[in-house]
Design an enzyme around this catalytic site. Structure first.
Site, mmCIF file in Angstrom:
data_model
loop_
_atom_site.group_PDB
_atom_site.id
_atom_site.type_symbol
_atom_site.label_atom_id
_atom_site.label_comp_id
_atom_site.label_asym_id
_atom_site.label_seq_id
_atom_site.Cartn_x
_atom_site.Cartn_y
_atom_site.Cartn_z
ATOM 1 N N LEU A 53 0.850 -1.199 0.000
ATOM 2 C CA LEU A 53 0.000 0.000 0.000
ATOM 3 C C LEU A 53 0.884 1.245 0.000
ATOM 4 O O LEU A 53 1.895 1.288 0.688
ATOM 5 C CB LEU A 53 -0.865 0.028 1.263
ATOM 6 C CG LEU A 53 -1.868 -1.109 1.431
ATOM 7 C CD1 LEU A 53 -2.492 -1.054 2.823
ATOM 8 C CD2 LEU A 53 -2.944 -1.033 0.357
ATOM 9 N N HIS B 171 0.224 7.330 10.051
ATOM 10 C CA HIS B 171 0.225 6.817 11.417
ATOM 11 C C HIS B 171 0.784 7.884 12.358
ATOM 12 O O HIS B 171 1.544 8.758 11.934
ATOM 13 C CB HIS B 171 1.133 5.579 11.530
ATOM 14 C CG HIS B 171 0.572 4.329 10.914
ATOM 15 N ND1 HIS B 171 1.322 3.488 10.113
ATOM 16 C CD2 HIS B 171 -0.649 3.755 11.004
ATOM 17 C CE1 HIS B 171 0.575 2.460 9.729
ATOM 18 N NE2 HIS B 171 -0.627 2.599 10.247
ATOM 19 N N CYS C 287 8.240 0.895 11.790
ATOM 20 C CA CYS C 287 7.322 -0.130 11.255
ATOM 21 C C CYS C 287 7.997 -1.481 11.073
ATOM 22 O O CYS C 287 7.338 -2.518 11.045
ATOM 23 C CB CYS C 287 6.789 0.285 9.891
ATOM 24 S SG CYS C 287 6.401 2.005 9.688
HETATM 25 N N1 GLY Z 1 2.499 0.296 3.198
HETATM 26 C C1 GLY Z 1 2.305 0.392 4.582
HETATM 27 C C2 GLY Z 1 0.912 0.638 4.929
HETATM 28 O O1 GLY Z 1 0.231 1.355 4.209
HETATM 29 O O2 GLY Z 1 0.409 0.142 5.916
#
Ligand code: GLY
Length: 253
Positions: free
Chosen positions: A18, A161, A248
């Site tokens: 994503l 985030h 992350c």
């Molecule tokens: N590609 C990391 C996320 O969108 O969670």
């Protein structure tokens, strides 16, 4: 202090991760090398690193931080808000059962991605984002309270985030950029401001006194060094392409 970290090797399908960026598609081979550098940096900071195999079913699965919140008293398995990431939690749950006596879980309709959660001692700031909702945050706070910890929420306007733009470096020092610099909740901290043109560097991690930062952000590096920290740089260019950062890439406990 941390003694362990869990990481997951990037999968070939990382090219379908994503993203909101326009930086291009990650180079898989380069991502593997950068991931190995990241593991080396964690080891240099004294951590035992548990390495999970790649899982091609989940393009974003190398971003293992979003699968669980780890506290001194329990592990809490998340429920990612991104549909394509929900299944990432299953294997991590089994691994965490080996390390934690108590493993709690977030359930629908609550969604939580722990990239949205920042620990400051036994208090947890929870970002309300497109991925973490009110119900998920309420479940986290309720579980924290059961074990004598606390939590509070912070509404996000722009960032993916919470920890996309803020990092706690212990000793009351907080790295912050963009929408987080003036948040009333954070004014009690010594804020190390990150300029907008280096905002990616706000996603750095404190590991046993050293701050691991992404490579290529000289102003941020100098500011964090000036605050008295030793620095390790890791190139994360391939993870940046799919909105991933240093925090992350591991679960630290
Ligand atoms: N590609 C990391 C996320 O969108 O969670």
């Amino acid at each position: 202090m941390f003694t362990n970290a869990i990481v997951r090797i990037p999968c070939e399908n990382i090219i379908n991760g994503l993203t909101t960026s326009s930086l291009g598609i990650p180079n898989y081979e380069k991502a593997l090398l950068q991931h190995q550098d990241y593991i080396n940096a964690l080891k240099k900071c004294g951590l035992e690193v548990i390495i999970l195999p790649a899982d091609n079913n989940f393009p974003d699965s190398t971003f293992v931080e979003d699968t669980a919140l780890l506290t001194k008293h329990c592990a809490i398995i998340s429920n990612p808000g991104a549909y394509s990431r929900k299944g990432e939690v299953k294997e991590v749950k089994n691994v965490l059962k080996e390390f934690f006596e108590i493993v709690e879980e977030i359930n629908d309709p609550g969604t939580v991605e722990p990239g949205d959660i920042m620990a400051v001692g036994s208090h947890y700031y929870i970002g309300l984002s497109k991925r973490t909702n009110e119900s998920g945050a309420a479940q986290i706070i309720s579980i924290l309270r059961k074990y004598g910890m606390t939590g509070s929420t912070i509404k996000l306007k722009e960032m993916l985030h919470l920890k996309t733009g803020v990092a706690y470096l212990e000793n009351n020092n907080l790295v912050a950029c963009g929408e987080f610099i003036n948040k009333p909740e954070f004014q009690k901290f010594n804020i190390i401001e990150i300029d907008d043109d280096e905002s990616y560097a706000a996603n750095c991690i404190w590991v046993n006194g050293t701050v691991i930062i992404p490579k290529g952000y000289p102003k941020s590096k100098a500011s964090i060094q000036d605050a008295g920290y030793g620095i390790r740089e890791v190139d994360t260019s391939e993870f940046k392409k799919i909105d991933g950062g240093l925090s992350c890439l591991s679960l630290r406990f």
